[in-house]
Write a protein that holds these residues in place. Structure first.
Motif, mmCIF file in Angstrom:
data_model
loop_
_atom_site.group_PDB
_atom_site.id
_atom_site.type_symbol
_atom_site.label_atom_id
_atom_site.label_comp_id
_atom_site.label_asym_id
_atom_site.label_seq_id
_atom_site.Cartn_x
_atom_site.Cartn_y
_atom_site.Cartn_z
ATOM 1 N N VAL A 1 5.138 4.093 3.775
ATOM 2 C CA VAL A 1 4.276 3.553 2.731
ATOM 3 C C VAL A 1 4.595 2.070 2.623
ATOM 4 O O VAL A 1 5.743 1.693 2.358
ATOM 5 C CB VAL A 1 4.484 4.261 1.383
ATOM 6 C CG1 VAL A 1 3.629 3.622 0.302
ATOM 7 C CG2 VAL A 1 4.168 5.747 1.500
ATOM 8 N N LYS A 2 3.606 1.223 2.819
ATOM 9 C CA LYS A 2 3.792 -0.222 2.789
ATOM 10 C C LYS A 2 2.943 -0.832 1.692
ATOM 11 O O LYS A 2 1.832 -0.356 1.403
ATOM 12 C CB LYS A 2 3.426 -0.856 4.141
ATOM 13 C CG LYS A 2 4.405 -0.546 5.270
ATOM 14 C CD LYS A 2 3.974 -1.207 6.561
ATOM 15 C CE LYS A 2 4.989 -1.005 7.667
ATOM 16 N NZ LYS A 2 6.219 -1.781 7.447
ATOM 17 N N LEU A 3 3.479 -1.895 1.099
ATOM 18 C CA LEU A 3 2.762 -2.652 0.080
ATOM 19 C C LEU A 3 2.461 -4.041 0.626
ATOM 20 O O LEU A 3 3.367 -4.719 1.135
ATOM 21 C CB LEU A 3 3.592 -2.749 -1.204
ATOM 22 C CG LEU A 3 3.891 -1.429 -1.921
ATOM 23 C CD1 LEU A 3 4.669 -1.683 -3.187
ATOM 24 C CD2 LEU A 3 2.615 -0.676 -2.236
ATOM 25 N N TRP A 4 1.201 -4.455 0.483
ATOM 26 C CA TRP A 4 0.728 -5.718 1.028
ATOM 27 C C TRP A 4 0.223 -6.608 -0.092
ATOM 28 O O TRP A 4 -0.358 -6.129 -1.067
ATOM 29 C CB TRP A 4 -0.407 -5.485 2.034
ATOM 30 C CG TRP A 4 -0.068 -4.518 3.110
ATOM 31 C CD1 TRP A 4 -0.178 -3.163 3.065
ATOM 32 C CD2 TRP A 4 0.469 -4.813 4.404
ATOM 33 N NE1 TRP A 4 0.247 -2.600 4.242
ATOM 34 C CE2 TRP A 4 0.647 -3.579 5.077
ATOM 35 C CE3 TRP A 4 0.813 -5.995 5.055
ATOM 36 C CZ2 TRP A 4 1.151 -3.509 6.365
ATOM 37 C CZ3 TRP A 4 1.314 -5.926 6.334
ATOM 38 C CH2 TRP A 4 1.468 -4.696 6.982
ATOM 39 N N ASN A 5 0.451 -7.890 0.060
ATOM 40 C CA ASN A 5 -0.077 -8.882 -0.863
ATOM 41 C C ASN A 5 -1.402 -9.390 -0.314
ATOM 42 O O ASN A 5 -1.465 -9.922 0.802
ATOM 43 C CB ASN A 5 0.917 -10.040 -1.029
ATOM 44 C CG ASN A 5 0.546 -10.977 -2.149
ATOM 45 O OD1 ASN A 5 -0.579 -11.439 -2.244
ATOM 46 N ND2 ASN A 5 1.499 -11.273 -3.010
ATOM 47 N N THR A 6 -2.484 -9.223 -1.080
ATOM 48 C CA THR A 6 -3.802 -9.603 -0.591
ATOM 49 C C THR A 6 -3.950 -11.120 -0.457
ATOM 50 O O THR A 6 -4.767 -11.592 0.340
ATOM 51 C CB THR A 6 -4.887 -9.069 -1.534
ATOM 52 O OG1 THR A 6 -4.639 -9.545 -2.867
ATOM 53 C CG2 THR A 6 -4.876 -7.550 -1.538
ATOM 54 N N SER A 7 -3.193 -11.896 -1.223
ATOM 55 C CA SER A 7 -3.302 -13.353 -1.146
ATOM 56 C C SER A 7 -2.603 -13.906 0.089
ATOM 57 O O SER A 7 -3.151 -14.730 0.812
ATOM 58 C CB SER A 7 -2.727 -13.994 -2.410
ATOM 59 O OG SER A 7 -3.416 -13.549 -3.557
#
Length: 923
Positions: free
Chosen positions: A408-414
């Protein structure tokens, strides 16, 4: 359907000009890596696209340039304006890095192994098969119809060439080959274009490097040996070969008009004669160094290398994931490190020689290492397998993704970077959900667990399991975040847990087939589930046990989604139907036939046509837009369809990718690859670079485990709209695609008249009529004029200007200020604008509950980083201290100071602000 009726039906629909904005989840696939001229950015090939990682601004950007197949070679011009992209089939694209467009397309008609610009930017050396072709690079002073004009073709190798390097003066280049030889060629007109052929290796040559301002060079082979070649002539003493007469050109030099290959016997004889005639180049010294294979493993092979000519530092990557750095020419070992257990496919220095970029194709890793301080500048890794699910955070700033690799990965859209990875699952992840606070992520997996992750401490703080082992295929969370539900695909049940206690509250049974999808209503405690048993069940979790309604579908249900207001439900079934149901009356209110909309291709292993194969495919994921007027639908194809719910019309189709390296992309198979025994794609070849695929077992979709390689099939398992409504994302075989509304590329004025011109805006600004100039710039709706006007207004005039704005321009000004918070260095100035706008017009905005205002406020919240909130905290403390001082001066009892928690919070805010540089407009 008439066009007039279509326009009449869709006149009130919001803007649908979504365009590709970024690609997340894939940082490196195959090919070489390049640094830009300033050394602050890395260009990495990602499938058939390239991604630019800005190491200074901590952002990534994928260019909207697509090749026909996966990229293999990338070369940047010395000025950083253009780039050459070459795919596996040998098709070259000349691209502009400033406009991000394709300037020219060239078919090289062969597999290219390396490409490199000359240091002066005049030539491009293309290593293709056994020959090397030198092209004239496009320049500003040269205007030709064909920007890539062939200068000369160089022969001489007995096997495929592998690498190339130029001298500092761009007059000579060296080429390494699989025949264990290295050859040095001259670019200009001379009587001996082949300077010398060098032998001495016992395996293929992997890399060759010239010394700076010298003809001395190093050659390295795959067998981990290095040979230093020294020349007894300085490069300055060599005559100007460009000024030599053209009549002495060797007879076997191929002119620009032909590509005919000369006879090999005549070629070898001519090479010997020309080498004997040449008096300037002689080998005076040979040095052999062998790497200590005990440090990197006995089976390790040299896979890539790079040499920084100015600092004379050599870096070498091995197949065991180890790299070594040596100081030349004494070959002193600086250090040896291991970055992974997979082979290092690419390595390169930045122009200053401080950073080294590594690419590992096996794990999809991209690393930037600072070798002097021995620390990582960048460390990114995408999902190993295809993504299966995604979810946006409530503010739209983060995206959580799950994949078949169990991560499970979390990405920053900016920024486009992954900032945390959870690896607790032991099987593929099937669903992810954000809690309404945005501080908790819940995921379900085929390993029979549902896990909750804390985003403050980045740990798994809760694990939910079922009484008997089950594989969870879908996940749902209620609006409060206190109830977690997961559906089992093998036991046909839905399990309900409490987030607070972690206990199993209920087991909902009633389906007679695998439960495909479940979802909670955004407004009520109502759960909807669809199954392969052709039923849609609506469950009331709190009031009564069992299903409240059971609705019958025509075929198997595959996906279900609630409208944001919770009054309507959309269901995708196996027959390409998307049906809409009213929750209160439990009746069907509409349907969409998408059989002809989801175009699918024919796989290499299919024995039926694409038209017949499309009958077995359908939509597998649905998502409503933020205002509930449109719905996204996708499946096992390269297209994502967006429909208008009320009118049941197809508004637009978005093509995810045109990469032909994926399977099921073509509608018709290439007949040149068909034989009497079937397609050539079924042959499992054993070549090192590209292998075919074996005939897979029936039902296998993610690749046959017994085959050496497999060709992935294009698929879109999940699509989601952002809470702001201006962006949507799709998980695909290629990665996580982001599509957003980019209004800067189109001219979209507001209430424009013939009198409003850019000259009028400049004149009004010169008269210091701030309010009128701001209104005129917004009516013109050009970002550069709005920015010029806003940044020209003095800070002490912000109150007066904000008071004169109407509600329409207040919303536009808030959107503009939110966009500037992420790009402009004038952070404090725009925060003052936002504070005045919200303080003076906040009550009116609060009374309006339209979807556009909600989307605008969500975008505004997304644009406020931690540093801005810290600035607001420091301002609050400053105002409170001023109030206390005024009351003390007037004789009023002193008000108590901040509590310990507030003081601690303010001190933390001030410490965060100390790392942020704010550039004010006015001193």
């Amino acid at each position: 359907m008439p066009i007039a009726y279509f326009l009449e039906c869709t006149k009130d629909i919001k803007d649908l000009s979504f365009s590709f904005s970024n690609l997340l989840g894939a940082v490196y696939r195959k090919g070489n890596i390049c640094f830009t001229g300033d050394g602050d950015s890395v260009i990495s090939p990602v499938g058939n696209r390239i991604t630019k990682f800005d190491l200074r601004k901590n952002k990534s950007e994928t260019f909207p340039i697509e090749a026909r197949l996966n990229l293999k070679c990338v070369a940047l011009s010395p000025d950083g304006l253009t780039a050459i992209l070459i795919d596996h089939a040998g098709d070259a694209l000349l691209c502009s890095l400033t406009s991000k467009t394709v300037l020219h397309h060239l078919m090289l008609k062969g597999r290219v192994h390396a490409v490199k610009y000359s240091p002066d930017g005049k030539y491009i050396a293309v290593v293709k098969g056994r020959v090397v072709q030198v092209y004239l690079a496009p320049r500003s002073g040269r205007h030709n119809f064909n920007p890539l004009q062939l200068h000369r073709t160089y022969y001489g190798a007995y096997d495929d060439n592998t690498c190339v390097d130029w001298t500092s003066d761009s007059r000579f280049f060296a080429v390494g080959s699989k025949d264990m030889m290295t050859r040095v060629f001259a670019v200009g007109y001379t009587d001996c274009f082949l300077i010398q052929t060098f032998t001495g290796h016992k395996d293929r040559v992997v890399a060759v490097f010239f010394e700076e301002n010298s003809l001395n060079f190093y050659s390295m082979s795959r067998r981990c040996d290095l040979v230093a070649w020294e020349c007894n002539t300085n490069i300055e003493d060599v005559k100007d070969i460009d000024a030599a007469p053209k009549k002495n050109i060797s007879t076997f030099i191929q002119p620009m008009e032909t590509d005919d290959k000369p006879d090999e016997e005549n070629m070898e004889q001519a090479q010997t004669e020309q080498s004997q005639k040449n008096k300037n180049f002689k080998i005076t010294k040979r040095k052999f160094w062998f790497y200590n294979n005990s440090e990197v493993g006995m089976t390790a092979e040299n896979t890539c290398a790079d040499y920084h000519k100015k600092n004379r530092i050599l870096v070498t990557g091995f197949s065991s994931g180890v790299f070594q750095i040596h100081e030349m020419p004494d070959f002193n070992l600086i250090h040896t490190l291991s970055i992974s257990d997979q082979k290092i496919a690419a390595v390169t220095f930045n122009p200053s020689g401080d950073w080294i970029a590594f690419g590992c194709s096996g794990l999809g890793q991209l690393l930037v290492w600072e070798w002097q301080s021995e620390c990582y500048v960048l460390k990114q890794q995408g999902h190993y397998n295809s993504m299966s699910c995604l979810d946006f955070s409530p503010d739209g700033q983060h995206i959580a993704t799950g994949a078949e690799d169990g991560k499970v990965k979390l990405w920053n859209t900016s920024s486009g970077f992954c900032f945390v990875t959870f690896t607790e699952h032991t099987a593929g992840v099937t669903g992810v959900k954000f809690k309404h606070t945005g501080k908790v992520v819940v995921s379900s997996s085929l390993d029979g667990t549902v896990r909750a992750f804390d985003l403050n401490r980045y740990r798994n703080f809760r694990t939910f399991t079922s009484p008997r082992q089950a594989q969870f295929s879908s996940l749902a969370m209620d609006a409060s975040g206190e109830i977690i539900c997961a559906s089992a695909q093998d036991t046909f049940e839905v399990f309900v847990w409490s987030m607070q206690t972690g206990r199993l509250l209920e087991v909902l049974s009633g389906h007679e087939g695998p439960v495909a999808s479940i979802t909670f209503s955004p407004t009520d405690a109502v759960l909807a589930s669809v199954s392969w048993d052709k039923t849609l069940k609506i469950w009331d979790i709190f009031q009564r046990k069992g299903s409240r309604e059971t609705l019958t579908l025509t075929t198997d249900g595959l996906a279900v989604s609630f409208r944001p207001d919770g009054k309507q439900l959309a269901v995708a079934s196996l027959d390409f139907q998307v049906t809409f149901w009213d929750i209160k009356s439990a009746s069907q209110v509409g349907s969409i036939e998408g059989r002809r909309d989801l175009s699918s291709g024919r796989r290499d292993t299919d024995f039926i046509t694409a038209k017949r194969s499309a009958t077995a495919k359908s939509f597998t994921t649905l998502c409503y837009s933020a205002d509930g007027e449109c719905i996204l639908a996708a499946g096992r194809a390269q297209y994502v369809c967006i429909y208008h719910v009320k009118e049941q019309l197809l508004l637009k189709k978005f093509e995810i990718t045109c990469n032909l390296s994926l399977d099921a992309m073509k509608e018709y198979l290439n007949r040149r690859k068909m034989t009497d025994f079937g397609s050539k794609a079924l042959i499992d070849q054993e070549t090192e670079e590209e292998r075919g695929r074996a005939i897979s077992l029936p039902g296998v979709k993610s690749g046959e485990m017994s085959s050496r390689t497999f060709k992935p099939e294009v698929n879109v398992p999940c699509v989601r709209f952002s809470p702001t409504g201006r962006q949507w994302a799709a998980t695909t075989t290629e990665g996580l695609f982001l599509f957003s509304l980019d209004s800067s590329l189109t001219f979209d004025p507001y209430d424009l008249t013939l009198n409003i011109t850019p000259e009028l805006v400049i004149e009004t600004l010169a008269k210091e009529d701030w309010s009128l100039a701001l209104i005129l710039s917004h009516r013109l709706n050009e970002k550069k004029f709005i920015q010029q006007v806003v940044e020209s207004i003095p800070p002490d005039q912000i109150d007066v200007v904000v008071l004169s704005l109407s509600e329409v321009y207040v919303e536009k000004m808030l959107q503009f200020a939110a966009s500037q918070l992420t790009d402009s260095p004038h952070l404090e100035f725009y925060l003052q604008w936002m504070e005045k706008l919200l303080m003076l017009h906040g009550p009116n905005l609060k009374m309006q509950t339209s979807s556009s205002h909600q989307a605008m406020l969500t975008t505004l919240q997304k644009a406020l980083p931690v540093e801005n909130r810290a600035w607001a905290g420091s301002k609050r403390r400053e105002r409170k201290r001023t109030l206390e001082k005024d009351e003390a001066d007037e004789g009023i009892a002193e008000i108590g100071s901040d509590s310990e928690d507030e003081q601690k919070q303010d001190s933390d805010n001030e410490s965060e602000m100390s790392d942020t540089i704010i550039t004010p407009l006015y001193k």
